[in-house]
Design an enzyme around this catalytic site. Structure first.
Site, short mmCIF file in Angstrom:
data_model
loop_
_atom_site.label_atom_id
_atom_site.label_comp_id
_atom_site.label_asym_id
_atom_site.label_seq_id
_atom_site.Cartn_x
_atom_site.Cartn_y
_atom_site.Cartn_z
N TRP A 102 20.74 -28.85 91.08
CA TRP A 102 21.62 -29.31 89.83
C TRP A 102 21.72 -30.82 90.00
CZ3 TRP A 102 26.10 -31.88 89.86
CH2 TRP A 102 26.83 -31.83 88.52
N ARG A 145 30.97 -20.62 89.47
CA ARG A 145 32.04 -21.21 88.43
C ARG A 145 32.98 -20.06 87.99
NH1 ARG A 145 30.70 -24.40 82.85
NH2 ARG A 145 31.98 -25.97 83.15
N ASP A 162 31.17 -28.25 72.25
CA ASP A 162 30.70 -27.73 73.41
C ASP A 162 31.82 -26.76 73.89
OD1 ASP A 162 29.75 -27.61 76.59
OD2 ASP A 162 28.15 -28.72 75.31
N ASP A 163 31.82 -26.28 75.15
CA ASP A 163 32.82 -25.43 75.88
C ASP A 163 34.36 -25.72 75.66
OD1 ASP A 163 33.51 -23.58 77.62
OD2 ASP A 163 32.81 -24.52 79.32
N LYS A 205 24.05 -24.22 71.41
CA LYS A 205 23.78 -24.50 72.60
C LYS A 205 24.01 -23.30 73.64
CE LYS A 205 24.80 -27.55 76.46
NZ LYS A 205 25.90 -28.78 76.88
N TRP A 206 22.97 -22.55 74.10
CA TRP A 206 23.12 -21.21 74.85
C TRP A 206 23.22 -21.56 76.40
CZ3 TRP A 206 22.63 -15.85 73.17
CH2 TRP A 206 22.55 -14.93 74.29
N ASP A 207 24.28 -21.67 77.10
CA ASP A 207 24.56 -22.03 78.62
C ASP A 207 24.26 -20.56 79.50
OD1 ASP A 207 24.80 -23.55 80.41
OD2 ASP A 207 26.44 -24.48 79.71
N MET A 208 24.27 -20.91 80.59
CA MET A 208 24.23 -19.97 81.53
C MET A 208 24.31 -20.60 82.84
SD MET A 208 22.57 -18.16 83.96
CE MET A 208 21.78 -16.64 84.49
N ASN A 209 25.76 -20.47 83.31
CA ASN A 209 26.06 -21.07 84.62
C ASN A 209 26.28 -20.46 86.13
OD1 ASN A 209 26.58 -24.04 83.75
ND2 ASN A 209 27.61 -23.06 82.12
N ASP A 239 21.91 -31.90 83.48
CA ASP A 239 23.58 -32.52 83.17
C ASP A 239 23.69 -33.87 83.61
OD1 ASP A 239 24.59 -30.20 82.08
OD2 ASP A 239 25.54 -29.45 83.97
C1 GLA Z 1 27.33 -26.63 81.46
C2 GLA Z 1 26.22 -27.38 80.79
C3 GLA Z 1 26.93 -28.74 80.36
C4 GLA Z 1 28.19 -28.07 79.65
C5 GLA Z 1 29.19 -27.42 80.45
C6 GLA Z 1 30.37 -26.77 80.07
O1 GLA Z 1 27.65 -27.40 82.80
O2 GLA Z 1 25.23 -27.79 81.46
O3 GLA Z 1 26.29 -29.21 79.47
O4 GLA Z 1 28.07 -27.50 78.49
O5 GLA Z 1 28.43 -26.22 80.95
O6 GLA Z 1 31.19 -25.89 80.52
#
Ligand code: GLA
Length: 766
Positions: A195, A439, A362-363, A470-474, A534
């Site tokens: 990361w 997370r 964003d989030d 923006k489709w995220d996956m954390n 990021d």
């Molecule tokens: C991830 C994404 C970031 C942001 C955060 C929001 O870390 O990579 O760009 O969108 O989630 O929680």
């Protein structure tokens, strides 16, 4: 047609490359050549000579005593007949021996039926060779697919196995691509990291032992990208032979490079064999994701350019293919979870006044999401933050004259969410075991139809109001029930993405996974771009974007200017440098524009105008990474229409009184002339500290407060570099630049770069 079969020789030709396969009398497929295009018709010279059995090798059969499976370059392999290398086919059966049955050559792409995404192409730019093999004894069929993408010099590969035995077997691994090379004087380039430092470039020699890259975390990952290269030891960015390999897949994967005792090298690329078993019942089949390969004898830049053109033409599809991407503002690092509708509107207005085209929320806008421990799964707006919902906010942003985009993370669920309260069984966890978290969240079981339907439905409602997603996956995988889980989960994800993509063809879609944890060709079949990392620290970004550029085009890469000290590294770099680096991708800003000084606001405005002027080159231009010393990074893009060259010259550290700098561009057209101009930048006068009274035209007597005040409103102009230069000079000799500041003098031509300083130079072709 670029594929033919004549007298036991399969030839696959692209514009500049040839791939040759020989059908041996035993029915095996010998790999003869992958490299420069061959016009000759006779394969004899290329056939491996087997007049004697070698050493203690196992001989294939009494009739073929000198044929030793361990010492021949093969198109596919299985164990049990003397091939002791890692093999392409691994099953619960001990011995398999695949020999030729038939083949077909067709126009366009033949889909092996893997339920994973495949490149696009039609009869004008692609053709397919399918070779059918079968085990000599058991009714097990193996199909090998070769798809030639002629114009871009890429060949895609895949395999499919069919179990006609009448009883169940277990598949333990099936390579998408096997490439056996006759000699081992190659080096490997892999793109590895973590990361915030994704896709660092590593170069290794191939020595005596096997090299392998195994990803077992469920995503293609920041640990090891599926894209690797082989290069000759003397191959540079601009010269020499290189072979690039990538996989059109987003989950676990494995790359193996194995030299054997005869100096031959086997390369296998596959979905993650290390964490993969697949039951094959009677009559069942399994097809692999596609792998792709390219060859260049003009250095690594040419190989990367082949992949870039392939990605832009055959991977990215639909409305956004070849379309310019808007400059965006993302509110994440500006507000994190702490925002209101008013605050967002204020940000959007500021963005608009600077020339930004797309506002991305964003989030934190949905359900109970006030921090990252809750809310995932509930895709309806939080009325306290957005009283008029997404629809109301979207309307206001549109009224401002901007596109509107939103963040989602649909593959996940928080335990603290309505979705989890209703459907705890939809989360991936095992009875009797406490789940492990990443997370603070759990993975949804995308293998299940009802989970797929929920995501498609709830995200469709969001997408009705937006222009961008923006489709995220954390989080990475844990608590899975078996080794088939990863792949069946991935097929579920692809099904969801396919449905959403076809419902919303015009929404600009950006993939993200804790930054660039899933930057791969599989995702790019659904998403028009990917959030590269990021980490937006300019220095780190030179490494990340350069590594990424080995396998992917600039238009795939999201790259933002963020605040300093940088939120990932705490490093401070000049806002001009942050822009200069971010400009080599899809430009965005991710900072509180309200905190910019008047000077910075004018700088950002000028940056965006410059970016828009050069956007075709920066997003779609041919990219050249220059071979430079460690302390310098230099990238060049060539405008596809005009032939103009735009150069990033980035210096890591100041080296006092160093040798002069020069720009020598091997891709310049020697028959043309170029008008050189450096991008006008501003220097923060605080850079000069107490020297200011000696070097600045403005004299400051009373210390830091006044200096800050001036610096926030006024910046010194950087030197101006202009000239008319012959292309032959630029190509064969180079342009010598004015000296850098070194403490013993200063005038308007002195280049003040400092640590992480940079310039953009534009060579307009006349
Ligand atoms: C991830 C994404 C970031 C942001 C955060 C929001 O870390 O990579 O760009 O969108 O989630 O929680």
């Amino acid at each position: 047609m670029s594929i033919s079969f004549d007298k036991s020789l399969f030839r696959i030709d692209t514009r500049s490359t040839s791939y040759w396969i020989s059908l041996l009398p035993t029915g095996h497929l010998e790999h003869l050549h992958y490299g420069h295009i061959l016009r000759s018709q006779d394969p004899e010279a290329l056939c491996d000579k087997h007049s004697i059995g070698q050493g203690n090798s196992v001989c294939y059969s009494p009739q073929s005593k000198s044929l030793c499976m361990n010492n021949i370059c093969l198109e596919t392999s299985a164990s049990g007949k003397g091939d002791f290398r890692a093999c392409a086919v691994r099953t619960s059966l001990g011995t398999l021996d695949f020999v030729y049955q038939s083949h077909t050559i067709s126009e366009g792409i033949v889909d092996p039926g893997s339920h994973t995404p495949i490149p696009e192409g039609d009869k004008n730019d692609a053709s397919t060779l399918k070779i059918v093999l079968a085990d000599k004894v058991l009714p097990i069929v193996l199909e090998l697919y070769y798809i030639a993408f002629t114009e871009v010099d890429v060949i895609a590969r895949a395999s499919r196995i069919v179990n006609n035995t009448g009883s169940s077997i277990t598949l333990k691994g099936l390579a998408s691509l096997q490439l056996d090379l006759f000699d081992s004087s190659w080096q490997v380039i892999s793109l590895d990291g973590a990361w915030a430092r994704e896709r660092e470039v590593h170069v290794q020699d191939i020595k005596a032992a096997t090299l392998s890259w195994n990803v077992r975390c469920g995503t293609s990952s920041a640990f090891h990208n599926p894209c690797i290269f082989l290069k000759r030891p003397d191959c540079s960015q601009s010269h020499g032979e290189a072979i690039g390999i990538n996989l059109v897949y987003s989950g676990n994967h494995q790359q193996i490079i194995e030299p054997n005792e005869f100096g031959k090298v086997r390369l296998l690329t596959a979905l993650g064999n290390d964490s993969f078993t697949w039951p094959l019942g009677p009559g069942q089949s399994f097809a692999t994701p596609m792998a792709v390969m390219t060859y260049s004898d003009k250095g690594l830049n040419q190989a990367s350019d082949n992949f870039a053109r392939f990605t832009n033409r055959h991977i990215i599809r639909g409305y956004w293919r070849y379309r310019q991407r808007p400059v965006l503002l993302n509110n994440w690092e500006a507000t994190y979870f702490d925002f209101s509708q008013d605050k967002l509107i204020k940000l959007a207005n500021q963005a608009k006044s600077l020339g930004i085209e797309l506002f991305v929320l964003d989030d934190g806008w949905f359900g109970r999401r006030t921090d990252d421990t809750k809310g995932l799964g509930d895709w309806t707006a939080n009325p306290r933050k957005l009283p008029q919902g997404i629809e109301g906010l979207a309307q206001q942003i549109h009224q401002i004259g901007m596109m509107f985009g939103i963040w989602v993370e649909p593959e996940m669920v928080s335990q603290n969410s309505e979705l989890y309260e209703k459907h705890p069984d939809w989360a991936v966890q095992l009875e009797g075991r406490d789940p492990s978290f990443g997370r603070s969240q759990l993975l949804l079981d995308l293998r299940r139809d009802e989970v797929q339907a929920y995501i498609i439905d709830s995200i469709s409602k969001v997408l009705e109001n937006v222009d961008y997603m923006k489709w995220d996956m954390n989080r990475l995988f844990s608590d899975y029930p078996d080794e088939g889980f990863f792949h069946s989960w991935m097929i579920g994800l692809y099904k969801v993405l396919g449905a959403l993509r076809s419902r919303f063809p015009k929404v600009l879609m950006e993939a993200c996974s804790s930054g660039g944890n899933r930057f791969d060709l599989g995702m790019l079949c659904f998403f028009d771009q990917v959030w590269t990392s990021d980490d937006t620290d300019a220095l780190q970004r030179t490494r990340i974007q350069e590594g990424t550029s080995y396998g992917y085009s600039q238009v795939c890469m999201g790259s933002h200017v963020s605040a300093c000290p940088n939120h990932q590294s705490l490093r401070s770099t000049d806002i001009e440098t942050r822009f200069n680096v971010a400009a080599f991708g899809n430009l965005g800003y991710e900072l509180d524009l309200g905190l910019l000084t008047p000077l910075q606001r004018s700088q950002v405005k000028a940056q965006i105008a410059y970016y828009k002027e050069h956007r075709p080159a920066l997003q779609y231009g041919r990219l050249y990474r220059m071979d430079t010393e460690e302390n310098r990074r230099m990238w060049v893009v060539e405008d596809p229409a005009s032939g103009d060259l735009l150069v990033l010259d980035f210096q890591v550290h100041v080296r006092p009184n160093s040798t002069g700098d020069m720009l020598r561009l091997y891709m310049a057209d020697e028959n043309a002339s170029y008008q050189l101009s450096s991008r006008p930048q501003k220097l923060d006068i605080r850079l000069f500290g107490s020297l200011i009274n000696r070097v600045s035209p403005i004299k400051i007597e009373d210390g830091k407060a006044l200096q800050r005040n001036i610096a926030e409103n006024w910046g010194m102009d950087t030197e101006t570099t202009t000239a008319i230069i012959g292309g032959d000079v630029l190509k064969h000799a180079g342009v010598k630049l004015d000296p850098q500041f070194t403490g013993t003098g200063y005038d308007s031509r002195t280049r003040v770069l400092g640590d992480c300083g940079s310039r953009l130079y534009w060579f307009r072709k006349l």
